[in-house]
Design a protein around this motif. Structure first.
Motif, PDB file in Angstrom:
ATOM      1  N   ASP A 105      74.098  76.034 -22.231  1.00 51.74           N
ATOM      2  CA  ASP A 105      74.180  74.695 -23.078  1.00 51.74           C
ATOM      3  C   ASP A 105      72.934  73.757 -22.664  1.00 51.74           C
ATOM      4  N   ASN A 106      72.072  73.982 -21.414  1.00 52.57           N
ATOM      5  CA  ASN A 106      70.815  73.354 -21.345  1.00 52.57           C
ATOM      6  C   ASN A 106      69.902  73.550 -22.150  1.00 52.57           C
ATOM      7  N   ILE A 107      70.209  74.246 -23.353  1.00 56.34           N
ATOM      8  CA  ILE A 107      69.099  74.393 -24.513  1.00 56.34           C
ATOM      9  C   ILE A 107      68.861  73.020 -24.858  1.00 56.34           C
ATOM     10  N   ARG A 108      69.616  72.187 -24.821  1.00 55.39           N
ATOM     11  CA  ARG A 108      69.285  70.687 -25.369  1.00 55.39           C
ATOM     12  C   ARG A 108      68.293  70.169 -24.536  1.00 55.39           C
ATOM     13  N   ILE A 109      68.187  70.541 -23.418  1.00 56.50           N
ATOM     14  CA  ILE A 109      66.992  69.951 -22.738  1.00 56.50           C
ATOM     15  C   ILE A 109      65.758  70.520 -23.029  1.00 56.50           C
ATOM     16  N   VAL A 110      65.966  71.663 -23.278  1.00 56.51           N
ATOM     17  CA  VAL A 110      64.588  72.310 -23.786  1.00 56.51           C
ATOM     18  C   VAL A 110      64.355  71.874 -25.164  1.00 56.51           C
ATOM     19  N   ASP A 127      70.520  69.218 -30.472  1.00 57.08           N
ATOM     20  CA  ASP A 127      71.915  69.211 -29.867  1.00 57.08           C
ATOM     21  C   ASP A 127      72.540  70.693 -29.661  1.00 57.08           C
ATOM     22  N   GLY A 128      71.546  71.630 -29.668  1.00 53.35           N
ATOM     23  CA  GLY A 128      72.018  72.990 -29.817  1.00 53.35           C
ATOM     24  C   GLY A 128      72.703  73.688 -30.804  1.00 53.35           C
ATOM     25  N   SER A 129      73.104  72.619 -31.906  1.00 51.86           N
ATOM     26  CA  SER A 129      73.702  73.399 -33.067  1.00 51.86           C
ATOM     27  C   SER A 129      73.049  74.464 -33.949  1.00 51.86           C
ATOM     28  N   GLN A 130      72.036  74.815 -33.542  1.00 53.54           N
ATOM     29  CA  GLN A 130      71.416  75.894 -34.211  1.00 53.54           C
ATOM     30  C   GLN A 130      72.088  77.426 -33.618  1.00 53.54           C
ATOM     31  N   THR A 157      63.341  78.194 -16.710  1.00 54.80           N
ATOM     32  CA  THR A 157      63.593  77.130 -17.493  1.00 54.80           C
ATOM     33  C   THR A 157      64.977  76.551 -17.363  1.00 54.80           C
ATOM     34  N   PRO A 158      65.265  75.005 -17.570  1.00 54.13           N
ATOM     35  CA  PRO A 158      66.564  74.454 -17.440  1.00 54.13           C
ATOM     36  C   PRO A 158      67.847  75.238 -17.966  1.00 54.13           C
ATOM     37  N   ALA A 159      67.656  76.129 -19.104  1.00 50.97           N
ATOM     38  CA  ALA A 159      68.719  76.608 -19.933  1.00 50.97           C
ATOM     39  C   ALA A 159      69.030  78.182 -19.530  1.00 50.97           C
ATOM     40  N   CYS A 160      68.282  78.465 -18.338  1.00 51.97           N
ATOM     41  CA  CYS A 160      68.666  80.234 -17.969  1.00 51.97           C
ATOM     42  C   CYS A 160      69.812  80.270 -17.844  1.00 51.97           C
TER      43      CYS A 160
END
Length: 297
Positions: A105-110, A127-130, A157-160
């Motif tokens: 969920d931290n894909i949003r930070i990336v 927002d990660g909606s992709q 990365t933050p989303a790992c």
């Protein structure tokens, strides 16, 4: 971060088929439930000749053929993180076999960080909606009869995320083979101290747990390998074996990172992978273009 979930079940032994891409030293996996036709694909690769700007699905087609020939059912396409060294083939595979694309969920930070770097503008949703599924730390999901769970393991990365499926854990770039050490922590949003703590969390898993790497570079000329165990990592990892303190790791990791060049495919990879593997939208002529931010990375 919460403790390791109680969902670990070493009696569940998924069937795992690796696919090694020598152009990027990436290992993709097909992970099958031994009790059903259900499977998942982890960290797929879309081939790119960056010099010519040509995309080809050669690696992805091998995975698709492997699944189709056996009559398996693809349920998940897992991205352990936003890769900076290869393009994801997840949407290409999804279009042919189905399944949900999932990432931490931290894909949003990336997306927020690199959306600015690549000047993506307001049309780029951050927002990660992709993605079809955003995993939070400790989330579980099913692959047929198997229960998998996601562990948040940031630092590279933050989303790992590390994905634990039965007696197997897929660690992304958090760890390399014991003689390769650990991932770099100098990308925007990376942090060596956070990485150390994430690795130690992974190494709290049972010692018999199989660990599967996303990359291997054959240090010192050895053959390419991608499977190890928690016990082997704790005993022999050159960066983070038992007895190496957090401060020692941080000093060594940061010194090492200062000597590293940017990955060869970082510019196309980040632009594509932060959008779940989708290529840039075509312009009015039908052509697609990647951006090169100058003096930024």
């Amino acid at each position: 971060m919460p403790d390791v979930p109680n969902a670990v079940d070493l009696s569940v032994k998924p069937d795992i088929t690796p696919f090694f891409d020598p152009a990027t030293n990436t290992v993709s996996y097909v992970v099958k439930d031994p009790g059903s036709p259900a499977c998942a694909v982890i960290d797929s690769v879309m081939d790119i000749d960056y010099a010519s700007g040509r995309i080809a699905p050669l690696s992805a087609d091998k995975i698709i053929a492997h699944i189709q020939e056996r009559g398996w059912r693809l349920e998940w396409l897992i991205e352990t993180h936003v890769h900076a060294d290869h393009l994801s083939a997840a949407p290409y595979i999804q279009a042919r076999l189905g399944g949900k694309i999932g990432i931490g969920d931290n894909i949003r930070i990336v997306q927020e960080t690199f959306g600015k770097i690549f000047n993506e503008g307001t049309e780029f949703q951050r927002d990660g909606s992709q993605f079809d599924q955003l995993f939070h730390d400790g989330d579980t999901y099913g692959i047929g009869g198997m229960i998998a769970f996601a562990m948040h393991t940031p630092g590279h990365t933050p989303a790992c995320m590390t994905h634990v499926i039965g007696d197997a854990a897929f660690v992304g770039d958090t760890l390399f083979m014991p003689d390769g050490g650990s991932a770099r922590a100098d990308f925007p949003g990376g942090d060596a101290r956070t990485l150390y703590r994430s690795i130690r969390r992974v190494l709290q898993l049972p010692e018999a747990m199989r660990l599967f790497m996303c990359h291997d570079y054959g240090p010192n000329g050895r053959d390419i390998r991608w499977e190890t165990t928690v016990a082997e990592q704790r005993a022999h990892n050159i960066h983070v074996r038992d007895g190496i303190t957090e401060d020692e790791f941080v000093a060594a990791r940061e010194a090492r990172d200062r000597t590293l060049d940017m990955p060869r495919l970082i510019i196309p990879s980040l632009q594509v992978n932060m959008k779940a593997g989708q290529l840039p939208r075509p312009d009015d002529s039908g052509r697609r273009f990647l951006k090169v931010p100058l003096n930024t990375l």
